[in-house]
Design a protein around this motif. Structure first.
Motif, PDB file in Angstrom:
ATOM      1  N   LEU A   1      44.012  41.577  47.523  1.00 41.58           N
ATOM      2  CA  LEU A   1      45.464  41.407  47.575  1.00 41.58           C
ATOM      3  C   LEU A   1      45.860  39.957  47.314  1.00 41.58           C
ATOM      4  O   LEU A   1      46.836  39.679  46.604  1.00 41.58           O
ATOM      5  N   ALA A   2      45.077  39.020  47.866  1.00 38.52           N
ATOM      6  CA  ALA A   2      45.353  37.595  47.631  1.00 38.52           C
ATOM      7  C   ALA A   2      45.170  37.250  46.157  1.00 38.52           C
ATOM      8  O   ALA A   2      45.945  36.467  45.581  1.00 38.52           O
ATOM      9  N   ALA A   3      44.145  37.829  45.522  1.00 34.43           N
ATOM     10  CA  ALA A   3      43.932  37.584  44.092  1.00 34.43           C
ATOM     11  C   ALA A   3      45.084  38.140  43.266  1.00 34.43           C
ATOM     12  O   ALA A   3      45.474  37.544  42.242  1.00 34.43           O
ATOM     13  N   MET A   4      45.645  39.259  43.704  1.00 37.01           N
ATOM     14  CA  MET A   4      46.784  39.839  42.984  1.00 37.01           C
ATOM     15  C   MET A   4      48.003  38.924  43.042  1.00 37.01           C
ATOM     16  O   MET A   4      48.851  38.955  42.148  1.00 37.01           O
ATOM     17  N   ASP A   5      48.085  38.105  44.075  1.00 35.87           N
ATOM     18  CA  ASP A   5      49.184  37.140  44.155  1.00 35.87           C
ATOM     19  C   ASP A   5      49.022  36.016  43.134  1.00 35.87           C
ATOM     20  O   ASP A   5      50.000  35.374  42.751  1.00 35.87           O
ATOM     21  N   LYS A   6      47.782  35.769  42.717  1.00 32.38           N
ATOM     22  CA  LYS A   6      47.489  34.645  41.831  1.00 32.38           C
ATOM     23  C   LYS A   6      47.304  35.051  40.371  1.00 32.38           C
ATOM     24  O   LYS A   6      47.572  34.261  39.463  1.00 32.38           O
ATOM     25  N   ALA A   7      46.785  36.245  40.142  1.00 37.74           N
ATOM     26  CA  ALA A   7      46.413  36.651  38.791  1.00 37.74           C
ATOM     27  C   ALA A   7      47.632  36.700  37.869  1.00 37.74           C
ATOM     28  O   ALA A   7      48.723  37.109  38.273  1.00 37.74           O
TER      29      ALA A   7
END
Length: 402
Positions: A277-283
């Motif tokens: 979920l954190a990666a989805m905030d950045k990708a």
């Protein structure tokens, strides 16, 4: 905006592999075993969100029948199917590499199911390279069981516990405090060099803590020292296009860092979902998030714990709405697996099975039963619009990137 979130439910097979008998796995079915166990406890496997993506249809497609113990069919809102593995092994690297568009046509090296499992020459070389008093184990074993059996002797003697399994692997268990975490990593690096001529796929550091067999516990500081893929994978394709790859969990280790721009570590499925979920905030546009949820395999499949596996699937299913809610227009979420690990099967090894391919963000329908896991990687590359020479056939349309 086009991004792909590819999540591996490690070992979540659904049976039906045509070549299962070649591996001694005819009839193995991880999903069916877990669902049947739920039914025996007067319950059902509560995975409504995966069912809505087509899990039940995929399971029925590969075996001809719906496993007993699944919930009633939900209206299917996802694109669903299944995939067969063509790589020659049923190990973790082969499954992941094939998913990423690189089937493994060669045989890995394996250690015999003898005691000792390692040759005297290899054992002596390990002892010399690590300046050790000796080693413990030297056999095929379940990781948690052998730590319980030999962990106290390891603490007393300083000898690491070294063992293997049906996979192409050599695993080194050592206490983080009494042996030392960095010393364990250094030893694994040396052993990696020693087993390269034997074509062993992975050397795995298995650190643990605790004072006795009653409270020994493996930690999240596991590290895999894998052979790098011999040719480009999906990860390399995305990186070469100038986009980012977020490798969550043990993905970076499995691919030996090749094609990884961001490696995100976490311990346990819940934390790994949080990291995703954190990666989805950045990708950003054109990026790939590639996650492995290892607990299904390591905590439940190998330990033959059907009830625990079922509870873990239900816990992940409850997180799916969070993942879906964070998806942006054009995002794809793909759920699949790298092999099976039927909790009712004899022994503690992986099982040769087909895997589900469940896709959110691409409409409803079916992709059928794919002839190779590689179709997944090929499809991701096509969807993101990247020219590539990956194996497989795409089941998705192309995007807009050069």
């Amino acid at each position: 905006m086009r991004r792909v979130i590819l999540i591996i439910l490690d070992s979540f097979g659904i049976g039906g592999a045509a070549d299962a008998a070649d591996f001694g796995d005819e009839g193995a079915n991880t999903l069916a075993t877990i669902a049947r166990d739920c039914l025996a406890r007067n319950s059902i496997l509560a995975v409504p969100h995966m069912m809505a993506l087509g899990l039940g249809q995929a399971a029925q497609a590969v075996t001809g029948h719906m496993p007993a113990g699944l919930p009633a069919r939900e209206p299917v809102t996802g694109l669903w199917g299944a995939a067969r593995e063509i790589s020659r092994g049923k190990d973790t690297p082969s499954g992941h590499w094939e998913i990423a568009g690189l089937p493994v046509p060669f045989d890995w090296g394996y250690f015999p199911k003898t005691r000792p499992a390692f040759s005297p020459a290899l054992t002596d070389a390990i002892i010399a390279a690590g300046n050790l008093a000796g080693i413990l184990g030297n056999c095929h074993a379940s990781g948690t069981e052998i730590i319980a059996q030999l962990g106290e002797e390891h603490i007393r003697s300083g000898k690491p516990v070294i063992y293997t399994s049906a996979d192409s692997v050599i695993q080194i268990a050592a206490h983080e405090t009494y042996f030392g975490l960095q010393r364990l990593y250094d030893l694994c690096t040396k052993i990696r060099i020693l087993v390269d001529p034997l074509n062993i796929g992975r050397v795995i550091a298995r650190p643990f803590i605790g004072e006795n067999a009653a409270n020994f516990e493996r930690t999240g500081n596991r590290r895999d020292y894998a052979v790098p893929p011999p040719r480009p994978t999906l990860l390399n394709v995305v990186e070469a296009a100038g986009r980012k790859t977020y490798a969550v969990g043990k993905i970076s280790d499995i691919f030996a860092g090749s094609g990884i721009t961001h490696a995100l570590k976490a311990h346990g499925n819940e934390a790994l979902v949080d990291a995703t979920l954190a990666a989805m905030d950045k990708a950003q546009d054109g990026d790939l998030i590639f996650t492995n949820l290892v607990d299904f395999d390591s905590l439940y499949g190998h330990r033959r714990d059907s009830a625990g596996y079922g509870a873990a699937l239900e816990a992940f299913d409850r997180r799916l709405p969070e993942l879906r809610a964070k998806m942006q227009q054009g995002d794809l979420l793909i759920l699949t697996a790298d092999h099976g690990c039927d909790p009712a099967w004899p022994g503690s090894d992986h099982t040769r099975e087909c895997v589900p391919v469940l896709i959110a963000g691409a409409g409803a329908g079916t992709i059928g039963i794919r002839d190779s896991f590689a179709d997944i990687g090929k499809s991701v590359a096509a969807y993101l619009g990247y020219e590539n020479a990956l194996a497989g056939q795409s089941f998705l349309g192309g995007g807009h990137h050069a």
